[in-house]
Design an enzyme around this catalytic site. Structure first.
Site, short mmCIF file in Angstrom:
data_model
loop_
_atom_site.label_atom_id
_atom_site.label_comp_id
_atom_site.label_asym_id
_atom_site.label_seq_id
_atom_site.Cartn_x
_atom_site.Cartn_y
_atom_site.Cartn_z
N SER A 125 0.83 -1.20 0.00
CA SER A 125 0.00 0.00 0.00
C SER A 125 0.87 1.25 0.00
CB SER A 125 -0.89 -0.01 1.26
OG SER A 125 -1.53 1.23 1.44
N TYR A 150 -2.04 -1.17 10.97
CA TYR A 150 -2.28 -1.74 9.64
C TYR A 150 -1.12 -1.37 8.70
CZ TYR A 150 -3.64 -1.99 4.82
OH TYR A 150 -3.62 -2.24 3.46
N LYS A 154 2.09 -3.69 6.68
CA LYS A 154 2.50 -3.66 5.26
C LYS A 154 4.00 -3.39 5.15
CE LYS A 154 -1.41 -4.63 3.43
NZ LYS A 154 -1.64 -5.95 2.83
P1 NAD Z 1 -10.91 -7.24 1.21
O1 NAD Z 1 -11.11 -7.24 2.66
O2 NAD Z 1 -12.06 -6.99 0.30
O3 NAD Z 1 -10.23 -8.62 0.74
C1 NAD Z 1 -9.40 -9.36 1.60
C2 NAD Z 1 -9.91 -10.79 1.57
O4 NAD Z 1 -9.07 -11.61 2.35
C3 NAD Z 1 -11.33 -10.93 2.11
O5 NAD Z 1 -12.11 -11.67 1.19
C4 NAD Z 1 -11.16 -11.71 3.42
O6 NAD Z 1 -12.25 -12.57 3.68
C5 NAD Z 1 -9.86 -12.48 3.14
N1 NAD Z 1 -9.06 -12.80 4.33
C6 NAD Z 1 -8.67 -11.96 5.31
N2 NAD Z 1 -7.95 -12.61 6.23
C7 NAD Z 1 -7.85 -13.91 5.80
C8 NAD Z 1 -7.25 -15.09 6.31
N3 NAD Z 1 -6.59 -15.09 7.47
N4 NAD Z 1 -7.35 -16.24 5.59
C9 NAD Z 1 -8.03 -16.25 4.42
N5 NAD Z 1 -8.65 -15.17 3.88
C10 NAD Z 1 -8.55 -14.02 4.58
O7 NAD Z 1 -9.75 -6.17 0.92
P2 NAD Z 1 -9.25 -5.57 -0.46
O8 NAD Z 1 -9.65 -4.13 -0.49
O9 NAD Z 1 -9.58 -6.47 -1.59
O10 NAD Z 1 -7.64 -5.59 -0.22
C11 NAD Z 1 -6.91 -6.70 -0.64
C12 NAD Z 1 -5.47 -6.47 -0.22
O11 NAD Z 1 -5.02 -5.22 -0.74
C13 NAD Z 1 -5.27 -6.38 1.30
O12 NAD Z 1 -4.04 -6.99 1.62
C14 NAD Z 1 -5.20 -4.89 1.56
O13 NAD Z 1 -4.42 -4.60 2.71
C15 NAD Z 1 -4.52 -4.40 0.31
N6 NAD Z 1 -4.80 -2.99 -0.01
C16 NAD Z 1 -6.09 -2.58 -0.12
C17 NAD Z 1 -6.35 -1.23 -0.42
C18 NAD Z 1 -7.77 -0.73 -0.53
O14 NAD Z 1 -7.96 0.50 -0.45
N7 NAD Z 1 -8.74 -1.58 -0.71
C19 NAD Z 1 -5.29 -0.35 -0.63
C20 NAD Z 1 -3.99 -0.82 -0.49
C21 NAD Z 1 -3.75 -2.17 -0.19
C1 WQD Z 2 -9.84 9.16 1.00
C2 WQD Z 2 -10.02 10.62 1.28
C3 WQD Z 2 -10.42 11.16 3.59
C4 WQD Z 2 -14.35 9.27 3.84
C5 WQD Z 2 -7.21 4.25 3.13
C6 WQD Z 2 -6.13 3.56 3.89
C7 WQD Z 2 -5.10 3.01 2.94
C8 WQD Z 2 -5.79 2.13 1.91
C9 WQD Z 2 -6.84 2.92 1.19
C10 WQD Z 2 -5.67 -0.15 2.67
C11 WQD Z 2 -9.31 11.05 2.56
C12 WQD Z 2 -11.62 11.53 2.73
C13 WQD Z 2 -13.12 9.71 3.38
C14 WQD Z 2 -15.35 10.20 4.19
C15 WQD Z 2 -13.87 11.98 3.58
N1 WQD Z 2 -6.37 0.98 2.51
N2 WQD Z 2 -12.90 11.04 3.26
N3 WQD Z 2 -15.07 11.53 4.05
O1 WQD Z 2 -7.61 7.20 3.87
O2 WQD Z 2 -6.68 7.64 1.54
O3 WQD Z 2 -6.65 5.33 2.45
O4 WQD Z 2 -7.79 3.37 2.18
O5 WQD Z 2 -4.56 -0.38 2.35
O6 WQD Z 2 -4.17 2.26 3.67
O7 WQD Z 2 -5.49 4.52 4.70
O8 WQD Z 2 -8.82 6.37 1.79
O9 WQD Z 2 -11.18 6.42 1.11
O10 WQD Z 2 -10.63 6.44 3.61
O11 WQD Z 2 -10.19 8.47 2.21
O12 WQD Z 2 -13.64 13.19 3.46
O13 WQD Z 2 -16.48 9.86 4.62
O14 WQD Z 2 -11.40 10.89 1.48
O15 WQD Z 2 -10.16 12.17 4.55
O16 WQD Z 2 -8.77 12.33 2.34
P1 WQD Z 2 -7.41 6.75 2.48
P2 WQD Z 2 -10.28 6.87 2.21
#
Ligand code: NAD
Ligand code: WQD
Length: 339
Positions: A125, A150, A154
């Site tokens: 991330s 969290y 990462k």
């Molecule tokens: P998500 O929660 O939709 O998907 C994660 C999946 O993993 C879920 O289906 C959950 O059931 C499964 N899971 C969690 N723990 C598990 C375990 N112990 N064993 C088996 N399955 C398990 O999340 P996402 O948004 O699809 O994110 C996927 C990956 O990308 C994550 O590692 C997250 O940290 C990373 N990521 C997400 C974002 C974002 O904004 N969505 C941004 C950056 C990084």
């Molecule tokens: C985006 C912008 C908020 C909600 C997070 C995690 C990051 C990754 C992606 C896992 C920000 C603003 C949001 C609302 C708002 N996840 N906001 N009102 O915080 O950039 O990233 O999700 O890896 O690790 O930190 O994403 O969608 O929460 O927020 O004003 O009701 O929208 O302040 O500026 P963020 P977000």
């Protein structure tokens, strides 16, 4: 067909990546404990692709279970490791849940397949950068002290992978640093499925638009940005999914060891610009107010994606309008077809 283990494959990004793997001629095998996903997503993937991937319901923290999985699914070419807990706010309240889940699952997986010439793609991330000193932020930028448990999981996971490669392990590893994934598949059959009150901006926007939420609170408009609201690099989840196919292809060629890539558009949009883009794209007026800043938010970040263009041979193709339109289509689908 090359078999790829997709952990967390029924989650938001994982399900979209499973679709793109099938489209690219791979055989995805899904592993998911359904802790943050819905088994019906497997039906949705089948509707989209005509293929029903093998699905193992398994908690990757279960070491014996993961070892049995590696025996049953020993002939894989690669692993894409999405499975993790990902809610930043919850990680502050429940750090042990995050350290346990995100490290036990990673280490069990790496141990179970140790010694096999596996391509391993890790979901990292942009959160590892914190508030970068220079923008756009590139992969050589220093990793900053994590703002949450969290984010720490990462950063440390990337170190675990680097150290494992440095010790001579037979893996090839790519960490993909996602910026802000948004949107949904063009069929509107899969998308982001937040459980409870959405923490992220776009699901909150679409739930407000459909009437599930009364209004959006913009978390601060007093930042040092053009319109005062925070800036992020929003990337369409389908573009993001395709980058995972590109990473597997790169590791299938003359690739050794470990590398890291930014996955973003290379452009930033503010919260207020996103709200405006949603209204202009969908014609739906959004009710929003300006509230106080959210604890832990960084002011502005967007990615330098030149390395991904040049080495991963990948770049985004879908713009903010498609992100907004697809997210809205998915929300409307969900309102008629609750999963
Ligand atoms: P998500 O929660 O939709 O998907 C994660 C999946 O993993 C879920 O289906 C959950 O059931 C499964 N899971 C969690 N723990 C598990 C375990 N112990 N064993 C088996 N399955 C398990 O999340 P996402 O948004 O699809 O994110 C996927 C990956 O990308 C994550 O590692 C997250 O940290 C990373 N990521 C997400 C974002 C974002 O904004 N969505 C941004 C950056 C990084
Ligand atoms: C985006 C912008 C908020 C909600 C997070 C995690 C990051 C990754 C992606 C896992 C920000 C603003 C949001 C609302 C708002 N996840 N906001 N009102 O915080 O950039 O990233 O999700 O890896 O690790 O930190 O994403 O969608 O929460 O927020 O004003 O009701 O929208 O302040 O500026 P963020 P977000």
């Amino acid at each position: 067909m090359p078999k790829i283990l997709v952990t967390g494959g029924l989650g938001y990004i994982g399900s979209h990546t499973v679709v793109e793997l099938i489209n690219a001629g791979y055989e995805p095998v899904i592993v998911d404990d359904l802790s943050n996903s819905n088994p019906k997503i497997l039906d949705q993937i089948t509707k989209i692709t005509g293929v029903r991937p093998v699905f193992h319901q398994l908690d990757l923290c279960d070491e014996a279970g993961v070892n049995n999985l590696a025996t049953a699914e020993g002939d894989i070419e690669g692993i894409i490791h999405f499975a993790a807990s990902k809610a930043v706010g919850e990680s502050v309240q429940k750090p042990l849940k995050y350290y346990r889940n995100n490290f036990y699952s990673l280490i069990n997986l790496l141990n179970a397949y140790y010694g096999k010439p596996i391509s391993f793609v890790f979901s990292s991330s942009c959160t590892v950068y914190g508030q970068p000193d220079h923008l756009p932020v590139d992969e050589a930028a220093p990793v900053k002290p994590a703002e949450s448990p969290y984010g720490n999981t990462k950063q440390i996971a990337e170190e675990i992978l680097r150290d494992m490669i440095a010790s001579g392990a037979n893996y090839k590893v790519i960490s993909l640093r996602y910026f802000n994934p948004v949107g949904a598949h063009e069929t509107a059959l899969i998308g982001e499925l937040p459980i409870g009150v959405p923490q992220n901006l776009i699901p909150f926007v679409t739930q407000t638009a459909i009437g599930k939420r009364e209004k959006i609170t913009v978390f601060g408009d007093d930042y040092n940005t053009p319109d005062g609201s925070c800036i992020r690099d929003y990337i369409h989840v389908v573009d993001l999914a395709k980058a995972h196919v590109a990473a597997l292809k790169l590791m299938g060629k003359d690739f050794k060891g470990y590398d890291v890539f930014n996955l973003g558009t290379g452009k930033g949009n503010s919260v207020l610009e996103i709200i405006k883009a949603f209204e202009n794209t969908t014609g739906v007026k959004l009710n929003y107010t300006i509230g106080p800043r959210r604890e832990g938010d960084i002011e502005q970040v967007w990615g330098n994606v030149n390395k991904s263009k040049e080495k991963l041979h990948w770049q985004t193709e879908l713009g903010i309008e498609t992100m907004m339109a697809s997210a809205w289509a998915w929300e409307k689908y969900l309102s008629q077809n609750p999963l």
